[in-house]
Write an enzyme that holds these catalytic residues in place. Structure first.
Site, PDB file in Angstrom:
ATOM      1  N   GLU A  58       0.822  -1.205   0.000  1.00 33.05           N
ATOM      2  CA  GLU A  58       0.000   0.000   0.000  1.00 33.05           C
ATOM      3  C   GLU A  58       0.859   1.260   0.000  1.00 33.05           C
ATOM      4  O   GLU A  58       2.060   1.208   0.284  1.00 33.05           O
ATOM      5  CB  GLU A  58      -0.928   0.009   1.213  1.00 33.05           C
ATOM      6  N   LYS A  60      -5.766  -2.505  14.059  1.00 35.30           N
ATOM      7  CA  LYS A  60      -5.202  -1.458  14.911  1.00 35.30           C
ATOM      8  C   LYS A  60      -5.795  -1.559  16.307  1.00 35.30           C
ATOM      9  O   LYS A  60      -7.008  -1.672  16.482  1.00 35.30           O
ATOM     10  CB  LYS A  60      -5.458  -0.088  14.292  1.00 35.30           C
TER      11      LYS A  60
END
Length: 307
Positions: free
Chosen positions: A25, A159
């Site tokens: 990414e 996360k």
């Protein structure tokens, strides 16, 4: 309007010749890491993939062109220019029409990687259901995108600032297989143990390749999320992590931080409160995931040639 997905010659040739490719990414160096660390990390990640005999395909949007296989010059430009957008799937058509440049999120990177024919993607941590989502409905587009993109995502779980149990429930609802790498403890990005348990684990890249081959033979069109914990010597102290995260959430509430501003606020607070240790943990996470993704891409290529 004819929308062109540009695939670099190197990546196209590797895919045509059925050589292993790993998607990477771009938001990690456009928005995730401080300058110039982000661009340095992008170059290091690509080199780690190459050293494993795999072709890296860093993905982003350059002047309205979705690009699979950014050049070094393009990575540097995206990672150093001002006004570079953060692009999820919903933003891609607008970026194309308005000739914008941007870093692609997990969702947009996975979508473009799949369009190009890439089956393995390495990231840091996945997005998910945010804390308080029962009233804010704040949920990452990563989840719904991966429900319809048959790719392997190598991630250090999600996360740790998210509602991890709720995220796992949504992953189950969306038919996204979640597999721990050599563990049934679900990783929490900065920490190895999020407190959640997984049903399934894979213990080698070959075993992951077997899961992917079985998914494809069954006609299942969703992603496999491989949760790869941060190395033990790189994780934040769990008690420190919990204390700092709680303080960050309380501070955000006092300052009225809401919506899309919440995640960067919390991450910045954690970075400052840990004296930069969270940044080093972030980098360790990415290094580990990139290396594992390269091994899986190699195993998948070998599996394909055998069948």
């Amino acid at each position: 309007m004819a929308v062109c997905l540009h695939v670099s010659d190197e990546v196209r040739d590797a895919l045509t010749e059925r050589r292993p490719v790993v998607a990477l990414e771009s938001t990690i160096f456009t928005h995730g890491l401080p300058r110039p660390r982000g661009v340095e990390m992008a170059a290091e990640a690509e080199q780690r993939v190459r050293d494993a005999g795999v072709v890296p395909a860093t993905i982003g949007v350059v002047d309205g062109t979705p690009t699979v296989g950014l050049s070094g010059e393009q990575i540097t430009a995206l990672g150093t220019r001002t006004g570079v957008a953060k692009l999820s799937v919903r933003d891609l058509p607008i970026a194309v029409a308005h000739t914008l440049s941007g870093g692609t999120t997990v969702a947009a990177t996975a979508h473009l990687a799949h369009r190009a024919g890439i089956g393995v993607f390495a990231t840091g941590g996945l997005g998910g259901v945010h804390r308080g989502a029962e009233s804010s409905y704040d949920e990452s587009a990563d989840l719904v995108t991966l429900a319809s993109v048959p790719i392997v995502v190598v991630s250090a779980g999600v996360k740790s600032i998210l509602n991890i149990p709720a995220t796992l429930e949504r992953l189950e609802t969306l038919n996204i297989a979640v597999v721990g790498y050599r563990t049934t403890t679900f990783a929490g990005f900065y920490i190895r143990d999020s407190g959640c348990t997984l049903e399934h684990a894979a213990h080698s890249p070959d075993e992951v390749a077997d899961i992917v081959r079985a998914r494809d033979s069954l006609g299942i069109a969703s992603a496999v999320l491989l949760a790869n914990p941060i190395p033990p010597d790189a994780e934040l102290d769990p008690q420190l992590h919990e204390r700092v995260l709680r303080e960050a959430e309380q501070q955000a509430t006092r300052e009225g931080v809401t919506g899309k501003d919440t995640t960067p606020y919390l991450l910045d607070h954690i970075h400052r409160a840990t004296g930069g240790r969270s940044l080093e943990a972030n980098i360790a996470v990415y290094r580990g995931n990139v290396a594992l993704a390269a091994a899986i891409a190699t195993a998948l290529t070998a599996t394909s040639s055998e069948h």
